[in-house]
Design an enzyme around this catalytic site. Structure first.
Site, mmCIF file in Angstrom:
data_model
loop_
_atom_site.group_PDB
_atom_site.id
_atom_site.type_symbol
_atom_site.label_atom_id
_atom_site.label_comp_id
_atom_site.label_asym_id
_atom_site.label_seq_id
_atom_site.Cartn_x
_atom_site.Cartn_y
_atom_site.Cartn_z
ATOM 1 N N ARG A 123 0.744 -1.158 0.019
ATOM 2 C CA ARG A 123 0.080 -0.118 -0.006
ATOM 3 C C ARG A 123 0.955 1.241 0.058
ATOM 4 O O ARG A 123 1.926 1.533 1.009
ATOM 5 C CB ARG A 123 -1.018 -0.070 1.286
ATOM 6 C CG ARG A 123 -1.840 -1.090 1.254
ATOM 7 C CD ARG A 123 -2.990 -1.147 0.264
ATOM 8 N NE ARG A 123 -3.819 -2.188 0.506
ATOM 9 C CZ ARG A 123 -4.092 -3.267 -0.402
ATOM 10 N NH1 ARG A 123 -3.380 -2.973 -1.482
ATOM 11 N NH2 ARG A 123 -5.150 -4.016 -0.271
ATOM 12 N N GLU A 124 0.732 2.071 -0.994
ATOM 13 C CA GLU A 124 1.347 3.282 -0.983
ATOM 14 C C GLU A 124 0.225 4.487 -0.124
ATOM 15 O O GLU A 124 -0.584 4.431 -0.634
ATOM 16 C CB GLU A 124 1.536 3.706 -2.399
ATOM 17 C CG GLU A 124 2.445 2.904 -3.422
ATOM 18 C CD GLU A 124 2.328 3.280 -4.661
ATOM 19 O OE1 GLU A 124 1.818 3.931 -5.225
ATOM 20 O OE2 GLU A 124 3.412 2.452 -5.476
ATOM 21 N N ARG B 266 -3.362 25.398 -10.006
ATOM 22 C CA ARG B 266 -3.235 24.206 -9.216
ATOM 23 C C ARG B 266 -2.221 23.346 -10.025
ATOM 24 O O ARG B 266 -2.767 22.870 -11.221
ATOM 25 C CB ARG B 266 -4.558 23.615 -8.641
ATOM 26 C CG ARG B 266 -5.380 24.161 -7.626
ATOM 27 C CD ARG B 266 -4.550 24.225 -6.476
ATOM 28 N NE ARG B 266 -5.099 24.706 -5.306
ATOM 29 C CZ ARG B 266 -4.719 24.830 -4.138
ATOM 30 N NH1 ARG B 266 -3.483 24.684 -3.975
ATOM 31 N NH2 ARG B 266 -5.441 25.186 -3.173
ATOM 32 N N ALA C 118 -8.962 27.668 1.916
ATOM 33 C CA ALA C 118 -8.417 26.674 2.603
ATOM 34 C C ALA C 118 -6.856 26.640 2.999
ATOM 35 O O ALA C 118 -6.440 27.446 2.122
ATOM 36 C CB ALA C 118 -8.833 25.236 1.690
ATOM 37 N N GLU D 12 -5.882 34.377 3.026
ATOM 38 C CA GLU D 12 -6.259 34.241 1.456
ATOM 39 C C GLU D 12 -7.073 35.459 1.006
ATOM 40 O O GLU D 12 -7.011 35.695 -0.380
ATOM 41 C CB GLU D 12 -6.804 33.071 1.160
ATOM 42 C CG GLU D 12 -5.575 31.902 1.327
ATOM 43 C CD GLU D 12 -6.157 30.543 0.936
ATOM 44 O OE1 GLU D 12 -7.508 30.344 0.328
ATOM 45 O OE2 GLU D 12 -5.394 29.471 0.743
ATOM 46 N N PRO E 294 -9.571 8.607 0.956
ATOM 47 C CA PRO E 294 -9.104 7.556 2.006
ATOM 48 C C PRO E 294 -8.474 6.376 1.324
ATOM 49 O O PRO E 294 -8.083 5.542 1.775
ATOM 50 C CB PRO E 294 -10.408 7.252 2.703
ATOM 51 C CG PRO E 294 -11.429 7.883 1.461
ATOM 52 C CD PRO E 294 -10.829 9.109 1.002
ATOM 53 N N GLY E 295 -8.499 6.353 -0.056
ATOM 54 C CA GLY E 295 -7.894 5.150 -0.754
ATOM 55 C C GLY E 295 -6.301 5.192 -0.803
ATOM 56 O O GLY E 295 -5.895 4.117 -1.015
ATOM 57 N N GLU F 177 -5.436 12.299 4.621
ATOM 58 C CA GLU F 177 -5.683 13.908 5.085
ATOM 59 C C GLU F 177 -7.074 14.008 5.375
ATOM 60 O O GLU F 177 -8.125 13.497 4.741
ATOM 61 C CB GLU F 177 -5.453 14.691 3.663
ATOM 62 C CG GLU F 177 -5.866 15.991 3.895
ATOM 63 C CD GLU F 177 -5.749 17.031 2.793
ATOM 64 O OE1 GLU F 177 -5.786 18.146 2.528
ATOM 65 O OE2 GLU F 177 -5.961 16.213 1.508
ATOM 66 N N GLU G 169 2.061 31.960 -2.350
ATOM 67 C CA GLU G 169 0.742 31.718 -2.766
ATOM 68 C C GLU G 169 0.131 32.805 -3.708
ATOM 69 O O GLU G 169 0.194 34.114 -3.088
ATOM 70 C CB GLU G 169 -0.043 31.494 -1.635
ATOM 71 C CG GLU G 169 -1.357 31.066 -1.549
ATOM 72 C CD GLU G 169 -1.999 30.899 -0.255
ATOM 73 O OE1 GLU G 169 -2.737 29.761 -0.085
ATOM 74 O OE2 GLU G 169 -1.827 31.771 0.553
#
Length: 180
Positions: A37-38, A64, A76, A96, A114-115, A119, A140
């Site tokens: 699992r990575e 992005r 965020a 921001e 979640p795979g 985070e 930023e």
């Protein structure tokens, strides 16, 4: 071990950067087989739903790199080590957008992917907004954008709003308006 759990037998950090750490885990599967699992380890983040008195959603336009495009997002940012998520929400909103909030109300916390990543994002609603001066981080580059609800839906349809936290924020706003 439950019938769905995987047992980690070896864990190795294969990359450590400023924001994330990537580890490779060797696991025993529920059926006794083995796999790798990575996993991306992330300190967590906050996002803020901020709606002005003029009924406009406060957003930032930002390039992005993983997407190779500029998108619109709610404010965020990443949690600093040991930082309280609520304090981070106040900080990120002001940095921001320049907006300060009297209060931050927690809405929901969720795992972003979640795979492969751990985070967790804490979503807050900002109340009592006051306009101020934005102070983004040195690396930023953002532009303040304020949209009405119909404009936000159009930006989703156009693909300019395309990240999960911002789409969820627009759905939250729509639901809030319906319940009035």
């Amino acid at each position: 071990m439950s019938r769905l759990e995987e047992k980690t037998v070896k864990s190795q950090t294969i990359y450590e950067g400023n924001i994330i750490r990537v580890q490779l885990d060797q696991v025993i599967l529920p059926d006794g087989g083995t796999s790798q699992r990575e996993i991306v380890k992330h300190p967590g983040a906050v996002a803020v739903v901020a709606i002005t008195d003029e009924k406009k959603l406060v957003l930032v336009r930002q390039f992005r790199k993983p997407l190779e495009k500029t998108i619109l997002e709610i404010p965020a940012g990443k949690l600093e080590p040991g930082e309280d998520p609520r304090a981070c929400a106040f900080r990120e909103l002001e940095e921001e957008t320049g907006y300060q909030a009297e209060e931050m109300t927690p809405l929901v916390s969720f795992y972003t992917s979640p795979g492969f990543a751990d985070e967790i994002m804490h979503l807050y609603v900002a109340n009592g907004l006051r306009k101020g001066e934005a102070q983004p981080d040195q690396d930023e580059f953002v532009e303040l954008v304020e949209l009405t609800l119909p404009e936000a839906w159009q930006r989703i349809a156009d693909g300019e709003i395309c990240d999960a936290k911002t789409v969820a924020a627009v759905y939250y706003w729509q639901l809030k308006e319906i319940q009035k």
